[in-house]
Design an enzyme around this catalytic site. Structure first.
Site, PDB file in Angstrom:
ATOM      1  N   SER A 209      -9.349   1.730   2.989  1.00 41.90           N
ATOM      2  CA  SER A 209      -8.554   2.556   2.160  1.00 41.90           C
ATOM      3  C   SER A 209      -7.820   1.830   1.485  1.00 41.90           C
ATOM      4  O   SER A 209      -7.170   2.245   0.325  1.00 41.90           O
ATOM      5  CB  SER A 209      -7.802   3.643   2.641  1.00 41.90           C
ATOM      6  OG  SER A 209      -7.093   3.084   3.712  1.00 41.90           O
TER       7      SER A 209
ATOM      8  N   LYS B 280       0.858  -1.025  -0.038  1.00 45.11           N
ATOM      9  CA  LYS B 280      -0.059  -0.038   0.007  1.00 45.11           C
ATOM     10  C   LYS B 280       1.037   1.142  -0.133  1.00 45.11           C
ATOM     11  O   LYS B 280       1.903   1.225   0.596  1.00 45.11           O
ATOM     12  CB  LYS B 280      -0.801  -0.045   1.299  1.00 45.11           C
ATOM     13  CG  LYS B 280      -2.203   1.071   1.238  1.00 45.11           C
ATOM     14  CD  LYS B 280      -2.676   0.940   2.719  1.00 45.11           C
ATOM     15  CE  LYS B 280      -3.954   1.996   2.594  1.00 45.11           C
ATOM     16  NZ  LYS B 280      -4.890   1.807   3.582  1.00 45.11           N
TER      17      LYS B 280
ATOM     18  N   SER C  74      -9.552  -0.678   7.197  1.00 44.26           N
ATOM     19  CA  SER C  74      -9.121  -0.416   5.910  1.00 44.26           C
ATOM     20  C   SER C  74      -8.559  -1.588   5.262  1.00 44.26           C
ATOM     21  O   SER C  74      -8.148  -1.825   4.043  1.00 44.26           O
ATOM     22  CB  SER C  74      -7.943   0.727   5.930  1.00 44.26           C
ATOM     23  OG  SER C  74      -8.660   1.927   6.020  1.00 44.26           O
TER      24      SER C  74
END
Length: 558
Positions: free
Chosen positions: A222, A146, A246
């Site tokens: 996210s 990420k 997330s």
């Protein structure tokens, strides 16, 4: 905030002191020494898995056989037996990434991607296999990171347009470093909701990632890019961050496994937001088996956490009694007996408080199947003040996020952020120090309620999300703030973050539109081994209910 809490009585000192439930020594687990090399830990975890049988893996999928993702051990077997090489697989990954990136409108799963760097890593791994000296079972396995986790040679922008200018990357994050020691190949930095301040994955800066099961739907966020990459088959796993669901939310909406570890279990050094009290770095994988392997490599708190967690005792009383790092021994002769003794907590009224009963009914069917197969018991529990928990989480994560960003916000960087991010930060800016203190009082009290529940049960089960993947409105490609959708998606995730509890999302089926549904299991502090055991059983029972994504890349073609 004051208005929100007007019906909540916050006790004067002494406040409720959450009592850690008495625990008998865990059965059927293997303890991994945190200080040992991650390669050794992975090797020990490998011995806890069922013996690998390639005969049922390398056959064509037809209507009679359920769709199966390629697992880490499939790649390891293919490399060792000469079926393929990391370099050959790398070319398929590159082709898949470039195909996805060139779609219109833009929907890149990766923000930063260098084909030459990927080929270089794959070539080094291929040579190790040719010499007969792979580093570990993770050697040559493709992973994504990420964009809020440092991974050389890439910058970390947190999906903004500017963050690399104020925070240069000098070395790998500890989580990345541990996997790199095991021979993992990193394909690049995955797309995400800007600064992690959203749960849909919408990002007008680079393009919004699409759900591999339906490209007109959000992935959830996210950690949107990591989830899409794993779901589409382009990599075996990814490292995400989870401060408000997330990891678990996109895992559920994309039909994969998302593990959120206990707060303090993983080292956050090298993560953009590493100083708060709600966020952890955790794995996303296509299977629970792969989660066990990835968790064994990633876990291990940083030395300073063993000191800094002590001042947080008023928030996380369990931090003074950190349990050893363990993984479940799934080949233990006691495994079935242990599962039979498991008590699953279910707050029925909350469980079914969803916009679409198809979500809760599918999760309930999975629980019933678990209990009927292994003899587990479902215990009815009540968890008070769920709305207060949501509010306390919002104030905690919002205050901490704004504290991290305040200097840049005041320096004029606000105008470079998306409108969605600006709206969130404007809300967070309105919280006062008194609001934050009140939220921590609530946090302490809600921890008490959950610890009382864990005196009766081993895990708590909920749907992971209150709905399946929401549609992406065409107008949203320029940015969107939809707090109604966000509330439905986040409905069940708060305990994992506000209370620091471990939790895992496991795919258990699909709705009538073919969209994935995830079941969430929440565990006691430091109880990842128990969670992974139950999750493995649920996954196996629901395997035939998993569908192949409409967008899928078979990067282990034989």
């Amino acid at each position: 905030m004051t208005q929100m809490l007007q019906h909540t009585v916050i006790p004067e000192r002494p406040m409720f002191y959450p009592e850690y439930p008495p625990q008998e020594p865990e059965r059927g687990v293997v303890t991994l020494e945190e200080d040992r090399d991650p390669v050794d830990r992975v090797e020990e975890a490998l011995s806890c898995l069922a013996p690998y049988d390639p005969s049922g893996r390398f056959t064509s999928t037809d209507g009679k056989n359920p769709f199966l993702y390629w697992k880490i051990r499939d790649f390891a077997y293919a490399y060792r037996s000469g079926i393929t090489t990391p370099s050959a697989v790398a070319e398929l990954v590159i082709a898949g990434v470039e195909e996805w990136n060139n779609k219109k409108p833009p929907m890149p799963m990766l923000i930063f991607f260098k084909a030459d760097d990927l080929r270089k890593q794959a070539d080094a791994s291929t040579k190790r296999f040719e010499k007969g000296s792979p580093i570990s079972v993770l050697d040559g396995i493709f992973f994504a990171v990420k964009d809020d986790i440092d991974c050389l040679p890439y910058p970390s922008k947190s999906a903004t347009t500017f963050f690399d200018e104020i925070r240069p990357v000098e070395k790998d994050a500890v989580a990345v470093s541990r996997l790199r020691k095991c021979g993992v190949i990193f394909i690049g930095k995955a797309n995400m909701h800007e600064l992690g301040l959203g749960v849909t994955g919408n990002n007008p800066n680079y393009g919004t990632v699409r759900n591999p099961h339906s490209v007109d739907r959000y992935t959830g966020g996210s950690s949107s890019g990591p989830a899409a990459l794993v779901s589409s088959g382009l990599c075996s796993g990814a490292i995400g961050t989870d401060g408000g669901g997330s990891v678990r939310i996109p895992s559920s909406l994309c039909g994969i496994v998302g593990l959120k570890t206990t707060f303090g279990r993983t080292d956050m050094t090298g993560v953009v937001c590493d100083a708060g009290t709600v966020e952890v770095a955790s794995p996303l994988t296509s299977s629970v088996e792969d989660s066990v392997l990835l968790y064994s490599a990633l876990a291990g708190s940083r030395p300073m956490d063993k000191l800094t967690l002590r001042p947080l005792l008023h928030l996380f009383p369990f931090s003074s009694v950190q349990s050893p790092l363990c993984v479940p021994n799934l080949v233990s002769s006691e495994n079935s007996k242990i599962l039979q003794s498991v008590k699953v907590g279910k707050y029925t009224e909350w469980f079914h408080d969803v916009p679409d009963n198809e979500v809760s009914n599918t999760c309930e069917d999975a629980l019933n199947l678990l209990c009927n197969t292994f003899g587990c018991q479902i215990e009815e529990i009540i968890l008070p003040e769920l709305e207060e928990m949501r509010t306390a989480h919002l104030v905690s994560i919002g205050s901490e996020a704004f504290s991290d960003m305040n200097a840049h916000y005041q320096a004029g960087r606000r105008t470079e952020m998306t409108l969605d991010t600006r709206a969130s930060l404007a809300l967070f800016k309105s919280f006062t120090s008194a609001d934050y203190v009140a939220a921590q009082c609530l946090r302490r009290r809600i921890m008490y309620y959950h610890m009382e529940a864990f005196k009766k049960v081993d895990v708590i089960a909920t749907p992971t999300t209150g709905m399946t993947a929401p549609k992406i409105p065409p107008s949203a490609l320029k940015g969107e703030s939809d707090y109604v959708v966000s509330a439905k998606v986040m409905q069940f995730i708060f305990a994992g973050n506000l209370l620091g509890l471990p939790a895992i999302s496991v795919p258990v089926g699909h709705d009538k539109q073919g969209l994935p549904i995830g079941l969430q299991l929440i565990g006691r502090p430091w109880g990842e081994a128990s969670l992974l055991r139950v999750a493995s059983a649920v996954e196996e029972l629901c395997l035939k209910r998993r569908n192949r994504p409409s967008t899928f890349y078979d990067i282990l073609k034989t």
